[in-house]
Motif scaffolding. Sequence first.
Motif, mmCIF file in Angstrom:
data_model
loop_
_atom_site.group_PDB
_atom_site.id
_atom_site.type_symbol
_atom_site.label_atom_id
_atom_site.label_comp_id
_atom_site.label_asym_id
_atom_site.label_seq_id
_atom_site.Cartn_x
_atom_site.Cartn_y
_atom_site.Cartn_z
ATOM 1 N N TYR A 93 37.854 -49.567 -48.896
ATOM 2 C CA TYR A 93 38.357 -49.612 -50.266
ATOM 3 C C TYR A 93 38.446 -51.071 -50.699
ATOM 4 O O TYR A 93 39.134 -51.867 -50.060
ATOM 5 C CB TYR A 93 39.752 -48.993 -50.361
ATOM 6 N N ASP A 116 40.552 -49.466 -54.545
ATOM 7 C CA ASP A 116 42.001 -49.366 -54.469
ATOM 8 C C ASP A 116 42.614 -49.985 -55.720
ATOM 9 O O ASP A 116 42.296 -51.125 -56.076
ATOM 10 C CB ASP A 116 42.503 -50.097 -53.223
ATOM 11 N N SER A 137 42.161 -44.922 -54.990
ATOM 12 C CA SER A 137 43.523 -44.765 -54.493
ATOM 13 C C SER A 137 44.460 -45.501 -55.431
ATOM 14 O O SER A 137 44.036 -46.415 -56.151
ATOM 15 C CB SER A 137 43.670 -45.306 -53.064
ATOM 16 N N HIS A 246 49.911 -45.244 -43.980
ATOM 17 C CA HIS A 246 49.286 -46.474 -44.462
ATOM 18 C C HIS A 246 50.185 -47.641 -44.089
ATOM 19 O O HIS A 246 51.414 -47.512 -44.089
ATOM 20 C CB HIS A 246 49.130 -46.407 -45.991
ATOM 21 N N HIS A 248 50.187 -52.238 -44.450
ATOM 22 C CA HIS A 248 49.511 -53.489 -44.819
ATOM 23 C C HIS A 248 50.374 -54.619 -44.294
ATOM 24 O O HIS A 248 51.541 -54.742 -44.686
ATOM 25 C CB HIS A 248 49.375 -53.573 -46.342
ATOM 26 N N GLU A 283 43.877 -38.858 -41.922
ATOM 27 C CA GLU A 283 43.538 -40.228 -42.299
ATOM 28 C C GLU A 283 44.596 -41.224 -41.833
ATOM 29 O O GLU A 283 45.765 -40.870 -41.655
ATOM 30 C CB GLU A 283 43.366 -40.329 -43.824
ATOM 31 N N ASP A 285 45.301 -45.500 -42.870
ATOM 32 C CA ASP A 285 44.858 -46.711 -43.565
ATOM 33 C C ASP A 285 45.525 -47.922 -42.941
ATOM 34 O O ASP A 285 46.759 -47.992 -42.873
ATOM 35 C CB ASP A 285 45.203 -46.621 -45.060
ATOM 36 N N SER A 329 40.738 -46.150 -42.827
ATOM 37 C CA SER A 329 40.333 -46.874 -44.030
ATOM 38 C C SER A 329 40.945 -48.267 -44.016
ATOM 39 O O SER A 329 41.980 -48.510 -43.396
ATOM 40 C CB SER A 329 40.727 -46.123 -45.306
ATOM 41 N N GLU A 331 41.254 -52.098 -46.621
ATOM 42 C CA GLU A 331 41.328 -52.491 -48.025
ATOM 43 C C GLU A 331 41.069 -53.983 -48.219
ATOM 44 O O GLU A 331 41.963 -54.727 -48.621
ATOM 45 C CB GLU A 331 42.706 -52.121 -48.590
#
Length: 485
Positions: A93, A116, A137, A246, A248, A283, A285, A329, A331
């Motif tokens: 993404y 994204d 997303s 998810h 980050h 999934e 991320d 996934s 980003e």
Amino acid sequence: MESSRLAGSVLAPAWLPAAGDLNALHAPLWANDVERGKGGELTVSGVPVRELKERFGTPLYVLSEGDFRARARALKDAFDDAFADLGGGVDVYYAGKSFLCTEVARWVDSEGLRLDTCSGGELAVAARAGLGGDKLSLHGNNKSDAEINRALDLGVGRIVVDSLHELHRVAELAAVRGVKANVMLRLTPGVHAHTHEFIATAHEDQKFGLSMISPDAGTEADGLSAAEAAAKLAVEADSINFLGFHAHIGSQIFEPEGFEIAARKLLEYTHHIQDKYGLTLPELDLGGGYGIAYTAADAPRPAAEIARAMAAVVRETCTALNMDAPRISIEPGRAIVGSSTFTLYETGTLKTVQVEVAGGDGATAPRRYVSVDGGMSDNARPVLYDADYSAVLANRASAAAPALSRVVGKHCESGDIVVRDVYLPNDVAAGDLLAVPGTGAYCWALASNYNYVPRPPVVAVSDGAARLIVRGETEDDLLARDLGA
């Protein structure tokens, strides 16, 4: 033509190497089609910067379309190759928050990436570019009902939910529409990336994500962390299609270790939730944050190296847990657009000051101030994050001696610094052009109208031709919302 050499200035920071050939271009800082042409003039895809100045003015964001596409493909290929033997596969993404316009959204789509977004406005750009909702997303720690409803109307592939409160709202709004919302839950895995405090996003004491150790309001009596309370609701809500988790961990990260630790923690947590609630989460991320070179001191890892390291951890952890690998996934944003772009400025006033040397018993050393026709309105990162950049004389070569310089903007603000420390030829004069590389990410995106300065245009260059993809603002634009007339 090689410029004169000089021992480093005592005022220069330790990371800034002593000046060498000031006409040389340090390749990691630039798009792959930027080079010196006739007379040492900078060109991008064969187009000279003076031509760009004459056609579009300055300041000007100059984006190499070919380089952008090549970096997008390289990232996708690297992760596809690294995860080829893992049944879940991988999706890339593009992080639109780094730089987004309609044209760039179409490039992203044509290169096989997804997009994204993190606001209703970014969703609007994606819709205008013709991207299907399944390729999108939506992020954000405080989404409005209007943004959530727009995402549901577009049928976005996933809404990344940031809190238990937001999950309740998404479930309710989806139920009203009679649809299932595709949801991922953003967690804070406690992995601290070595980065600026405000762009490190995995520690507990920040606004993003669901804690894996602390309860949320109203869940204390249940003895559940915020993350598990949200997972329980996502499992039980009829209007939620729970895809997975998810995380980050930050931005401008050079080493793969942080991504590896986060991947292991999230896989273990995924296994825990799957086992407890008897489901399969398809999934996972692992976010973005891959660093680029802003100065010669920066040494980012190749995409393939990071991809292989992450794939190895996913493979080993899933084997140890006896679980199928989810579809992974990532980003990236800065890693694609950052080095694809430089900002072109025209030089104005110049002055040299004598600065007292620390511990030098009153000794001084010179620092040259080079003012340009932009500044913090087109690059806020130095004042926000103490970010360092580089600069070169762009319209010609020079054999003059290097001078430690500070490139500053035109705004009425002492912190209006574009490049804090750089060696430039001491014959730089008013009317010369300077190019600052690595300005594709978070420069145009954070641009402002401070001092009522219009935001610059963005020009894309490809195959020897340049075209506007975002026009520059005019004074009429600035006054259009002022209702005092």
